[in-house]
Write an enzyme that holds these catalytic residues in place. Structure first.
Site: not given
Length: 431
Positions: A148-150
């Site tokens: 998720i994201s990073s």
């Protein structure tokens, strides 16, 4: 940069809340627990490793690396997503890497992180994968990454650097491999975050190819998710990921299949129309950075949503199976020790003439040694007289056959072996 990372962190706290609100996955009751593993191999950026092994592990299990968001952690990823609950259902193993640097963001920016074997976080994560592969009978064709994201950025990085290891990935709110690159030590790339890094498919593909020169084998499949109103990693990054992964697969930018799996979602597939197409992209209309994370759809894309056998073999011999008699079992025991830790590898050989159906191995752990984790068996207690019990996939030991188990332990100076071993209550020879 610090303010921007704080903004990303705040956005990802909202992501974590949204993940918890996603569709609940009913799972069988489980006694399995998240365990931290130390001493797992080269780890240049001091990551921590958390491992989830379900009670019922499928034969030749798949391995999923689940990578957290900025400000997150391995335990937060474990408790805030459905990957562990799905592992209870489908029998795969999950690794949760965890960042220790202050930002709690993964390094997807440095030159070291964007070169195969170059250092930083990808090397530590690969050590985690290798550690699990050495201790479980993992199917090498079923190793996956998701984040998720990073963690979604790291998913792109892992699949780009190690296409010979990962079969597929699922990235929720990420950016293409190499988009966040910096050379000044910064973790943040504003141009990329704002969706201003636009390249041709060939240029994006070349970034990946140049990171692992000479590789000509197949590329991992990629599933990517993005909200059109993403305020942190802007929506143009969605299209740039599609460019990159279709180019790596030698595919056209024109979808071969388009549908709407739910209102407001547009799903496109490239290179195939089925659920495991080479590239799958889900655009989420009106959704911000804190998008719902559908772990079940990631597992479906990986192709590991197959329920293993529902009944595990017994953990003790049935009445009709006599226990091994004296001299009908042999134990091999080797230790690798360091500072205050050790790893023990144990080989159990059935030297009798009949199969052992369900087993437990009892041994006195030397004073000062305490188990911290184990593989291919369940262990209790962690010190004193320990009993290792079979798991589902190694319950039967045929005549003249062996099973291998092992564990990690801490010690206070003594690294010796147990003085005796008993299989189902009968003493075994050693050596």
């Amino acid at each position: 940069m610090t303010a921007r990372l704080k903004l990303l962190g705040a956005a990802l706290v909202a992501v974590a809340i949204t993940v918890l609100a996603a569709a609940t996955v009913p799972a069988p009751a489980s006694a399995a627990a998240l365990t931290e593993v130390t001493g797992f191999g080269p780890n240049p950026s001091n990551l921590r490793m958390y491992l989830y092994v379900p009670d019922r592990v499928a034969p030749r299990p798949a391995l999923v690396v689940a990578v957290h968001y900025c400000t997150g952690s391995g335990p937060a990823m474990h408790s805030g997503t459905q990957y562990a609950a799905l592992a209870d259902r489908y029998g795969y193993i999950v690794v949760y890497p965890s960042v220790t640097r202050s930002s709690k963001c993964f390094d997807v920016s440095s030159p070291q992180a964007l070169r195969r074997g170059g250092g930083s976080d990808p090397v530590g994560i690969m050590s985690m994968v290798d550690h699990v592969r050495q201790r479980y009978d993992v199917d090498p064709a079923r190793i996956f990454a998701t984040g998720i994201s990073s963690g979604a950025m790291m998913t792109n990085v892992l699949l780009g650097l190690y296409p010979d290891v990962f079969s597929a990935g699922a990235a929720f709110s990420g950016v293409p491999f190499g988009c966040f690159a910096t050379t000044d030590g910064s973790e943040w790339n504003s141009q990329c975050a704002n969706g201003q890094v636009i390249r041709t498919p060939q240029q994006w593909g070349d970034l990946v190819r140049d990171a692992h020169p000479g590789y000509t084998g197949p590329r991992p499949r990629m599933q990517t998710w993005h909200g059109t109103n993403d305020e942190t990693l802007r929506y143009p990054n969605f299209g740039e990921q599609i460019k990159q992964w279709t180019n790596l697969h030698g595919l056209s930018q024109t979808p071969t299949y388009t549908d709407s799996p739910q209102p407001g979602y547009t799903r496109t597939r490239y290179g195939g129309s089925g659920p495991t197409a080479p590239v799958e992209a889900i655009s989420m209309q009106g959704v911000s950075h804190n998008l719902p994370v559908d772990a079940a759809q990631a597992i479906r894309f990986f192709g590991i949503d197959t329920t293993p056998p529902t009944s595990a073999p017994p953990t003790t011999p049935p009445p009709s199976t006599p226990p091994p008699g004296p001299g009908t079992c042999r134990i091999g025991y080797t230790v690798s020790a360091w500072n205050t830790g050790l790893t023990a590898s144990v080989t159990i050989t059935n030297t009798g003439g009949t199969a052992v159906d369900g087993w437990n191995l009892t041994f006195p752990l030397p004073a000062g040694q305490t188990l911290t984790s184990g593989w291919n068996a369940t262990y209790a207690p962690s010190s004193g007289t320990v009993t290792a019990r079979n798991v589902a996939y190694n319950a039967t030991i045929a005549p003249n056959a062996s099973v291998s188990i092992g564990f990690q332990a801490t010690h206070t100076g003594g690294t010796g072996a147990p003085t005796s071993f008993a299989l189902n209550g009968s003493t075994c020879s050693t050596g």
